[in-house]
Design a protein around this motif. Structure first.
Motif, mmCIF file in Angstrom:
data_model
loop_
_atom_site.group_PDB
_atom_site.id
_atom_site.type_symbol
_atom_site.label_atom_id
_atom_site.label_comp_id
_atom_site.label_asym_id
_atom_site.label_seq_id
_atom_site.Cartn_x
_atom_site.Cartn_y
_atom_site.Cartn_z
ATOM 1 N N ASP A 5 0.831 -1.215 0.000
ATOM 2 C CA ASP A 5 0.000 0.000 0.000
ATOM 3 C C ASP A 5 0.865 1.265 0.000
ATOM 4 O OD1 ASP A 5 -2.229 -1.565 0.000
ATOM 5 O OD2 ASP A 5 -2.707 -1.292 2.123
ATOM 6 N N THR A 6 1.971 1.229 0.746
ATOM 7 C CA THR A 6 2.882 2.380 0.764
ATOM 8 C C THR A 6 3.474 2.615 -0.618
ATOM 9 O OG1 THR A 6 3.412 2.024 3.099
ATOM 10 C CG2 THR A 6 4.987 3.310 1.795
ATOM 11 N N TRP A 7 3.879 1.547 -1.276
ATOM 12 C CA TRP A 7 4.425 1.676 -2.633
ATOM 13 C C TRP A 7 3.396 2.320 -3.567
ATOM 14 C CZ3 TRP A 7 8.486 -1.034 -5.733
ATOM 15 C CH2 TRP A 7 9.607 -1.341 -4.958
ATOM 16 N N ILE A 8 2.161 1.868 -3.467
ATOM 17 C CA ILE A 8 1.121 2.386 -4.367
ATOM 18 C C ILE A 8 0.873 3.869 -4.092
ATOM 19 C CG2 ILE A 8 -1.330 2.231 -4.953
ATOM 20 C CD1 ILE A 8 -1.082 -0.810 -4.422
ATOM 21 N N ARG A 9 0.821 4.242 -2.801
ATOM 22 C CA ARG A 9 0.633 5.657 -2.464
ATOM 23 C C ARG A 9 1.772 6.515 -2.987
ATOM 24 N NH1 ARG A 9 -0.912 3.574 2.610
ATOM 25 N NH2 ARG A 9 1.137 4.125 3.467
ATOM 26 N N GLU A 10 2.984 5.960 -2.972
ATOM 27 C CA GLU A 10 4.150 6.709 -3.425
ATOM 28 C C GLU A 10 4.323 6.660 -4.943
ATOM 29 O OE1 GLU A 10 7.334 4.963 -1.231
ATOM 30 O OE2 GLU A 10 6.831 6.004 0.645
ATOM 31 N N GLY A 11 3.468 5.914 -5.617
ATOM 32 C CA GLY A 11 3.549 5.817 -7.068
ATOM 33 C C GLY A 11 4.704 4.979 -7.574
ATOM 34 N N ARG A 12 5.212 4.090 -6.747
ATOM 35 C CA ARG A 12 6.342 3.235 -7.154
ATOM 36 C C ARG A 12 5.820 2.071 -7.986
ATOM 37 N NH1 ARG A 12 9.825 2.293 -1.695
ATOM 38 N NH2 ARG A 12 11.346 1.445 -3.195
ATOM 39 N N PRO A 13 6.458 1.785 -9.104
ATOM 40 C CA PRO A 13 5.977 0.712 -9.987
ATOM 41 C C PRO A 13 6.457 -0.658 -9.508
ATOM 42 C CG PRO A 13 7.927 1.706 -10.933
ATOM 43 C CD PRO A 13 7.615 2.492 -9.678
#
Length: 338
Positions: A128-136
């Protein structure tokens, strides 16, 4: 070091699984999880069996300690947390990504040399953190990146091709297949492809438990000992914070344990007692309590396993039942060891 002549491959057919766990609600059985369980004594004899322990199955990531033994035998120089990561199904935490990068740096390689599939982190909170940060999605974040990095490192050290290390005919994979057959004591029934892209070898649940026992009892200085020592000392590097298999190793002194997708769990104690579990529908909610029950059947003190009794079923926000192993998995039903 154990050396055996592998027996015939296990049969390939529809498994004859049986009920291993009940989902209860309000005093009734609401659901049933089928599967198979095997418990080995310290001498390797089957102390308990339930279901179909001799049919071919895919261990999935529960095979990784065997792959790690093969790689260490072939010259992989990793130890400690990086060797644990090499057999990991990690959560995608920063320590896991940093460890995989270190292994690649030892080989003079980078993320683009990995052949596992790009993915988001396995752990829901990290993902979820990755998705919020826009990390692919990335190959490093995929839960098998430590294994793939170790495979590349070993190939570089041995002068083996780097671009097709995931091919079943590659020298690395032939070495791994031979060690899998040796440790399980049986021929591989079928070769497929695991989710990350590396070859996946079908063996029996009985063979998987036998292999875990051989790794757990490895003499000091052997590759088996190095693998067992790394996994026991750094269980979170092979999984992640809050993961059940790491918690199980912390709870039971000396336990070696590894889970795999589709409801597989293997574990072994330093004296050679071992268990292996396969949940037919792949449900983690049944894998954990059934594995704990199997460990109790192997002689682990039940008080060490109280945290793995199974998640509750809820109604209106209140517990109204749970996921419980079937009565056949109650240690009191077994005769006392001779």
């Amino acid at each position: 070091m154990h050396r055996t002549t592998p027996a015939d491959a296990p049969a390939i057919r529809e498994p004859r699984h049986v009920p291993v766990a009940h989902v209860t609600r309000g005093g009734m059985v609401e659901g049933v999880h089928h599967g198979s369980v095997v418990v080995l004594d310290a001498d390797g004899e089957v102390r308990f069996r339930l279901g179909d322990i001799e049919v071919a199955c895919y261990p999935r990531s529960a095979l990784k300690p065997l792959q790690a033994v093969a790689m260490v035998r072939a010259g992989l120089p990793l130890d400690g947390e990086l060797l644990s990561l090499a057999m990991g199904s990690h959560s995608g935490e920063e320590r896991h990504l940093a460890g995989a990068r270190r292994i690649l740096e030892f080989a003079g390689l980078g993320e683009d040399d990995l052949r596992n599939v790009p993915d988001l982190p396995y752990d829901p909170a990290v993902r979820d953190t990755w998705i919020r940060e826009g990390r692919p999605p990335s190959r490093l974040a995929q839960n098998c990146s430590g294994k793939h990095a170790a495979m590349l490192y070993l190939c570089k050290l041995n002068g083996w091709p780097l671009t097709d290390y995931d091919d079943p005919t590659h020298p690395l994979q032939r070495v791994i297949a031979g060690v899998v057959e040796e440790l399980t004591g049986q021929r591989i029934a079928r070769v497929s492809v695991d989710g990350c892209g590396t070859p996946l070898f079908a063996v029996s649940l009985h063979g998987l438990a036998r292999a875990a026992a051989r790794i757990a009892t490895g003499a000091p200085g052997t590759p088996e000992f190095r693998v067992a020592d790394a996994l026991r000392a750094h269980p979170e590097m092979a999984s992640g914070a809050g993961r059940d298999t790491a918690a199980l190793m912390h709870a039971v002194p000396g336990l070696l344990a590894k889970d795999g997708f589709e409801g597989v769990q293997v574990a072994a104690l330093p004296d050679g007692r071992a268990i292996a579990v396969k949940i037919a529908d792949g449900a983690n909610r049944a894998r954990v309590p059934v594995a704990a029950a199997a460990l109790a059947l192997a002689g682990v003190e039940p008080r060490l396993l109280t945290g793995f009794a199974g998640e509750p079923t809820t109604g209106g926000g209140r517990p109204v039942g749970g996921v419980r192993p079937v009565a056949a998995l109650d240690p009191s039903a077994l005769p006392a060891p001779v």
